[in-house]
Write a protein that holds these residues in place. Structure first.
Motif, PDB file in Angstrom:
ATOM      1  N   ASP A  38       0.830  -1.213   0.000  1.00 27.00           N
ATOM      2  CA  ASP A  38       0.000   0.000   0.000  1.00 27.00           C
ATOM      3  C   ASP A  38       0.861   1.259   0.000  1.00 27.00           C
ATOM      4  OD1 ASP A  38      -2.477  -1.291  -0.067  1.00 27.00           O
ATOM      5  OD2 ASP A  38      -2.525  -1.517   2.112  1.00 27.00           O
ATOM      6  N   HIS A  39       1.949   1.243   0.765  1.00 30.45           N
ATOM      7  CA  HIS A  39       2.864   2.396   0.774  1.00 30.45           C
ATOM      8  C   HIS A  39       3.441   2.635  -0.617  1.00 30.45           C
ATOM      9  CE1 HIS A  39       3.795   1.501   5.290  1.00 30.45           C
ATOM     10  NE2 HIS A  39       2.758   2.309   5.169  1.00 30.45           N
ATOM     11  N   ILE A  40       3.859   1.542  -1.257  1.00 28.54           N
ATOM     12  CA  ILE A  40       4.476   1.661  -2.590  1.00 28.54           C
ATOM     13  C   ILE A  40       3.475   2.200  -3.600  1.00 28.54           C
ATOM     14  CG2 ILE A  40       5.526   0.371  -4.498  1.00 28.54           C
ATOM     15  CD1 ILE A  40       6.540  -1.635  -2.307  1.00 28.54           C
ATOM     16  N   ALA A  41       2.264   1.649  -3.583  1.00 29.87           N
ATOM     17  CA  ALA A  41       1.233   2.089  -4.521  1.00 29.87           C
ATOM     18  C   ALA A  41       0.915   3.574  -4.319  1.00 29.87           C
ATOM     19  CB  ALA A  41      -0.023   1.241  -4.351  1.00 29.87           C
ATOM     20  N   ALA A  42       0.810   3.986  -3.033  1.00 34.57           N
ATOM     21  CA  ALA A  42       0.494   5.387  -2.742  1.00 34.57           C
ATOM     22  C   ALA A  42       1.609   6.303  -3.231  1.00 34.57           C
ATOM     23  CB  ALA A  42       0.275   5.572  -1.243  1.00 34.57           C
ATOM     24  N   ARG A  43       2.867   5.912  -3.000  1.00 31.83           N
ATOM     25  CA  ARG A  43       3.993   6.743  -3.439  1.00 31.83           C
ATOM     26  C   ARG A  43       4.012   6.855  -4.965  1.00 31.83           C
ATOM     27  NH1 ARG A  43       9.243   8.189  -1.497  1.00 31.83           N
ATOM     28  NH2 ARG A  43       8.134   8.355   0.485  1.00 31.83           N
ATOM     29  N   ALA A  44       3.643   5.789  -5.639  1.00 31.77           N
ATOM     30  CA  ALA A  44       3.644   5.798  -7.106  1.00 31.77           C
ATOM     31  C   ALA A  44       2.400   6.453  -7.683  1.00 31.77           C
ATOM     32  CB  ALA A  44       3.761   4.365  -7.632  1.00 31.77           C
ATOM     33  N   GLY A  45       1.396   6.709  -6.835  1.00 37.33           N
ATOM     34  CA  GLY A  45       0.165   7.340  -7.308  1.00 37.33           C
ATOM     35  C   GLY A  45      -0.763   6.400  -8.036  1.00 37.33           C
ATOM     36  N   VAL A  46      -0.723   5.107  -7.658  1.00 43.35           N
ATOM     37  CA  VAL A  46      -1.604   4.114  -8.280  1.00 43.35           C
ATOM     38  C   VAL A  46      -2.320   3.322  -7.193  1.00 43.35           C
ATOM     39  CG1 VAL A  46      -0.098   3.915 -10.309  1.00 43.35           C
ATOM     40  CG2 VAL A  46       0.166   2.306  -8.403  1.00 43.35           C
ATOM     41  N   SER A  47      -3.249   2.489  -7.595  1.00 47.79           N
ATOM     42  CA  SER A  47      -3.984   1.682  -6.627  1.00 47.79           C
ATOM     43  C   SER A  47      -3.222   0.411  -6.277  1.00 47.79           C
ATOM     44  CB  SER A  47      -5.352   1.301  -7.202  1.00 47.79           C
ATOM     45  OG  SER A  47      -5.181   0.383  -8.274  1.00 47.79           O
ATOM     46  N   ARG A  48      -3.625  -0.219  -5.182  1.00 50.22           N
ATOM     47  CA  ARG A  48      -3.051  -1.517  -4.787  1.00 50.22           C
ATOM     48  C   ARG A  48      -3.277  -2.547  -5.896  1.00 50.22           C
ATOM     49  NH1 ARG A  48      -1.930  -4.401  -0.020  1.00 50.22           N
ATOM     50  NH2 ARG A  48      -2.486  -6.611  -0.132  1.00 50.22           N
ATOM     51  N   ALA A  49      -4.440  -2.502  -6.511  1.00 51.01           N
ATOM     52  CA  ALA A  49      -4.743  -3.450  -7.590  1.00 51.01           C
ATOM     53  C   ALA A  49      -3.788  -3.270  -8.767  1.00 51.01           C
ATOM     54  CB  ALA A  49      -6.187  -3.266  -8.051  1.00 51.01           C
ATOM     55  N   THR A  50      -3.438  -2.017  -9.056  1.00 47.66           N
ATOM     56  CA  THR A  50      -2.491  -1.758 -10.145  1.00 47.66           C
ATOM     57  C   THR A  50      -1.136  -2.367  -9.830  1.00 47.66           C
ATOM     58  OG1 THR A  50      -3.617   0.284 -10.776  1.00 47.66           O
ATOM     59  CG2 THR A  50      -1.325   0.056 -11.464  1.00 47.66           C
ATOM     60  N   PHE A  51      -0.715  -2.269  -8.571  1.00 50.33           N
ATOM     61  CA  PHE A  51       0.552  -2.891  -8.179  1.00 50.33           C
ATOM     62  C   PHE A  51       0.553  -4.360  -8.563  1.00 50.33           C
ATOM     63  CE2 PHE A  51       3.213  -5.400  -5.421  1.00 50.33           C
ATOM     64  CZ  PHE A  51       4.387  -4.668  -5.318  1.00 50.33           C
ATOM     65  N   PHE A  52      -0.537  -5.069  -8.244  1.00 55.48           N
ATOM     66  CA  PHE A  52      -0.591  -6.507  -8.491  1.00 55.48           C
ATOM     67  C   PHE A  52      -0.846  -6.853  -9.960  1.00 55.48           C
ATOM     68  CE2 PHE A  52      -1.274  -6.489  -3.855  1.00 55.48           C
ATOM     69  CZ  PHE A  52      -0.225  -7.342  -3.513  1.00 55.48           C
ATOM     70  N   ASN A  53      -1.109  -5.845 -10.777  1.00 55.19           N
ATOM     71  CA  ASN A  53      -1.120  -6.084 -12.223  1.00 55.19           C
ATOM     72  C   ASN A  53       0.295  -6.328 -12.754  1.00 55.19           C
ATOM     73  OD1 ASN A  53      -3.868  -5.801 -12.540  1.00 55.19           O
ATOM     74  ND2 ASN A  53      -3.764  -3.629 -13.059  1.00 55.19           N
ATOM     75  N   TYR A  54       1.283  -5.795 -12.029  1.00 58.51           N
ATOM     76  CA  TYR A  54       2.677  -5.875 -12.484  1.00 58.51           C
ATOM     77  C   TYR A  54       3.545  -6.813 -11.657  1.00 58.51           C
ATOM     78  CZ  TYR A  54       1.446  -1.844 -15.308  1.00 58.51           C
ATOM     79  OH  TYR A  54       0.844  -1.019 -16.216  1.00 58.51           O
ATOM     80  N   PHE A  55       3.238  -6.950 -10.384  1.00 60.33           N
ATOM     81  CA  PHE A  55       4.066  -7.751  -9.486  1.00 60.33           C
ATOM     82  C   PHE A  55       3.196  -8.675  -8.640  1.00 60.33           C
ATOM     83  CE2 PHE A  55       6.126  -3.568 -10.020  1.00 60.33           C
ATOM     84  CZ  PHE A  55       7.311  -3.973 -10.638  1.00 60.33           C
TER      85      PHE A  55
END
Length: 199
Positions: A38-55
């Motif tokens: 969640d911290h990473i997604a927030a820093r990148a300006g994307v959602s948690r779901a977007t994070f898991f689209n890539y990793f």
């Protein structure tokens, strides 16, 4: 498909690269263990779901470039027309090194202690090394008619990948004065390939 170009001529960074950079910043600031997806997604300006689209996991952001190299290795091996399996592996590893973006340094290796990655780093590296070893030994086995688990395919995979990994580590450690990665990999692979090919 090519990345869209920015006005200055540089390719626009992919969402995966933005996430990886955000993660590296956070790992340096507060440590790997205290940083969440969640911290990473927030820093990148994307959602948690977007994070898991890539990793698939937090540790995967450490290895964006290495994962790309691993995924390209089987195709690079198959493209080689060199009759020597050893030289074909050398050619594929050099092509992967040549394609590596010199600005994308794996901070997980360079700053592992500062980031507090520890055992997670070792585990995530082992998974990726195993994938590379499997791809190379399978290729050598097909070329030579040996089973991939036989001594020769395993020897070629271990020796060639070990030399390439050593070169990669030195390249990272050389800091801002580092030369292109392919020069390090070439210097490491040349004597190993010559020795194996001359058996």
């Amino acid at each position: 498909m090519d990345e869209p170009m920015r006005r200055g001529g540089r390719p626009r960074r992919s969402s995966a690269e933005v996430l990886a950079d955000a993660a590296a910043e956070l790992f340096l600031e507060q440590g790997y263990g205290r940083t969440t997806v969640d911290h990473i997604a927030a820093r990148a300006g994307v959602s948690r779901a977007t994070f898991f689209n890539y990793f698939t996991a937090k540790s995967d952001v450490l290895w964006l470039e290495l994962d790309a190299a691993v995924s390209s290795l089987p195709a690079l091996l198959e493209e080689s027309r060199d009759p020597s399996a050893v030289r074909a592996v050398e050619e594929a590893l050099l092509a992967a090194a040549r394609a590596h973006d010199p600005e994308r340094v794996p901070w997980a290796i360079a700053q592992a202690e500062v980031m507090g990655i520890g055992p997670e780093l070792v585990a995530s590296v082992a998974t990726r090394v195993t994938a590379q070893h499997t791809a190379v030994s399978a290729f050598v086995g097909r070329r030579t008619g040996d089973h991939p688990a036989a001594l020769w395919p395993q020897t070629v995979a271990g020796a060639m990948l070990g030399a390439a990994a050593a070169a990669f580590g030195v390249w990272v450690a050389d800091g801002v004065g580092r030369r292109p990665l392919v020069e390090y990999v070439g210097a490491a692979l040349t004597p190993v390939a010559a020795g194996l090919d001359g058996r």
